[in-house]
Scaffold this active site. Sequence first.
Site, PDB file in Angstrom:
ATOM      1  CG  MET A 123     -21.759  33.291  28.552  1.00 62.67           C
ATOM      2  SD  MET A 123     -21.399  31.665  29.275  1.00 62.67           S
ATOM      3  CE  MET A 123     -21.548  32.034  31.024  1.00 62.67           C
ATOM      4  NE  ARG A 124     -30.269  37.269  26.492  1.00 63.88           N
ATOM      5  CZ  ARG A 124     -29.801  37.544  25.284  1.00 63.88           C
ATOM      6  NH1 ARG A 124     -29.844  36.623  24.353  1.00 63.88           N
ATOM      7  NH2 ARG A 124     -29.312  38.726  24.999  1.00 63.88           N
ATOM      8  CB  ALA A 125     -28.959  29.466  28.799  1.00 57.10           C
ATOM      9  CG  ASP A 162     -30.939  33.257  23.722  1.00 55.64           C
ATOM     10  OD1 ASP A 162     -30.925  32.359  24.582  1.00 55.64           O
ATOM     11  OD2 ASP A 162     -30.096  34.169  23.683  1.00 55.64           O
ATOM     12  CB  VAL A 174     -32.227  33.000  32.065  1.00 54.68           C
ATOM     13  CG1 VAL A 174     -33.664  32.578  32.333  1.00 54.68           C
ATOM     14  CG2 VAL A 174     -32.200  34.235  31.186  1.00 54.68           C
TER      15      VAL A 174
END
Length: 666
Positions: free
Chosen positions: A274-276, A193, A279
């Site tokens: 929420m990183r996706a 991730d 990104v």
Amino acid sequence: MSTPFPFTAVVGQDDLRLALLLNAVSPAVGGVLVRGEKGTAKSTAVRALSALLPAVAVVPGCRFSCDPGSPDPACPDGPHESAAAAERPSRMVELPVGASEDRLVGALDIERALAEGVKAFEPGLLADAHRGILYVDEVNLLHDHLVDLLLDAAAMGASYVEREGVSVRHAARFLLVGTMNPEEGELRPQLLDRFGLTVEVAASREPDQRVEVVRRRLAYDDDPAGFATRWAGEEAAVRQRVVAARELLPSVRLGDGALRQIAATCAAFEVDGMRADIVMARTATALAAWAGRTDVLAEDVRQAALLALPHRRRRNPFDAPGLDEDKLDETLEEFAGEDDTDPDPDSDPDGGGPGGGGGQPAPDSGPRGGDTAARPEAGEDGAPQASGGAEQSPVRAAEPFRTKVLSVPGLGEGAAGRRSRARAEHGRTIGSRRPRGTLTKLHLAATVQAAAPHQRARGRSGPGLVVRRDDLRQAVREGREGNLVLFVVDASGSMAARQRMGAVKGAVLSLLLDAYQRRDKVGLVTFRGRDAQVALPPTSSVDAAAARLESLPTGGRTPLAAGLLKAHEVLRVERLRDPARRALVVVVTDGRATGGPEPVALAARAARLFAAEGIASVVVDCESGPVRLGLAGQLAGELGGTAVTLGELRADAIAGLVKDVRGRAA
């Protein structure tokens, strides 16, 4: 310095080149993880990228590559005041798999820090890579604690080095690129991730394209400088396009419609955190800038999803990477916003440059290999078939479950992992010793204790402690190691009842999943008919072991001795390759031995080889039916190990198993 292979001369691999270029345009995207088989130009493309990056303005003499326009106020070489700017090419720094923590983050001179209070700091690879590229080949083989340090620095844009209250901080912003061959093992989902994008690469199956790959490679090997000169025009054009996209990036507008599509896509594919979303937003913006636009379109969101989401959807190593593109298109259409306009159909949004598009192929939605036979109804109580029965088609594994920890007794010194106790770089401190070579982990109390008796003889006159090299003590720490878990699976006719074999495969699959989580190597030996075979040599790829297990046929006699002898030979060879890695042998059988003269006695003699060498072992007893012979238990006794039933493998059923394993092997 050798001439690198030109980036624009790489044949095919559009997704790989596009992902690298997007990070060159916007380093905030978060780097690239390149997954693929060997020989697919992964390293070649990464090494070629540095030639396309613009030159870097630096403060002369600064070991940390500070920007003269905005120098780092906390730079260890600072403060920098009105220094003249110098210019150097963008760097690509390679992190070797066997690098130490000090080589990565840098090291403090502990002796000077204690005795003089001086922060004498030697920069590491993170400092060298600042404002450039940090390349990690075979990132899946890198020790976990190094990967954690690496990704933390990439996320924070800074590296922190702390030793016994003395700390140094410096900027560390770089384009992180990792390459890996999935056959050699997977990264943990938490680490996957942290990479912004991922691409799957494979060799082309088109003869014409393969011919072109060979032709260009031979031409480059014959005359690297001449080959690079022939591609200089294309390289300059891409370099100029990267610079233009960087300048345009701040002007790109990410509208509410595109943001809704991004959020809906991440929710539809159930990615964690929420990183996706972040990104994807940065990637879509970089895609628009690369195409020379100031608005993010639905096509940018779609391509961003194909690059940013596949590796975030894997829950375990048996999940196939990739996205369902039909589902992706439906989600984007459902949440299309009013501010998303279709591009001119006659225009080329990707500009015809390298890596100008191309999504990843849709994953195979069918069953896994070997899962072609329908599961027939098993006989009552799963009675075994005749020992000499004909070969049966593969049986599907039952659902995996969480297993109790099986560990090797004693204290090892193998590679870092999460199974058995071991002396390690990280873990709880259990003692101290004199350092061998460079001091890495100071034991402060032991150092002070060693230095204290000599203070008067050394002429100490002030409050400071006079410390010499001989006083320094290295902390001895205990952590966990990964082991070689070698499965020896009985695939004979006595195991061929379909219901039972499905349960056996489910149990082995559960143990494989446990081995993946504990960073073990795994191997698979099977025996049936007249002999045994190594179905999978020791590897870090547990999904490869799962695939071999799934397609395993059954039937024939039970050459138990052959299976044990084959496993013993595998361990002998592996000890030569990796002597520090200890083994745990898991024999999955009902304990029967048939075929040849005196099969039971021969199996017992083979088992005693393991006991004589102190090899830890567990026998998973697969015997079923109302009448039980207890043969698996007898085999465990000969091995010097312990026996458990399939039901006892479950985590809530075998609380005392680890103690039994240690007690038998002690």
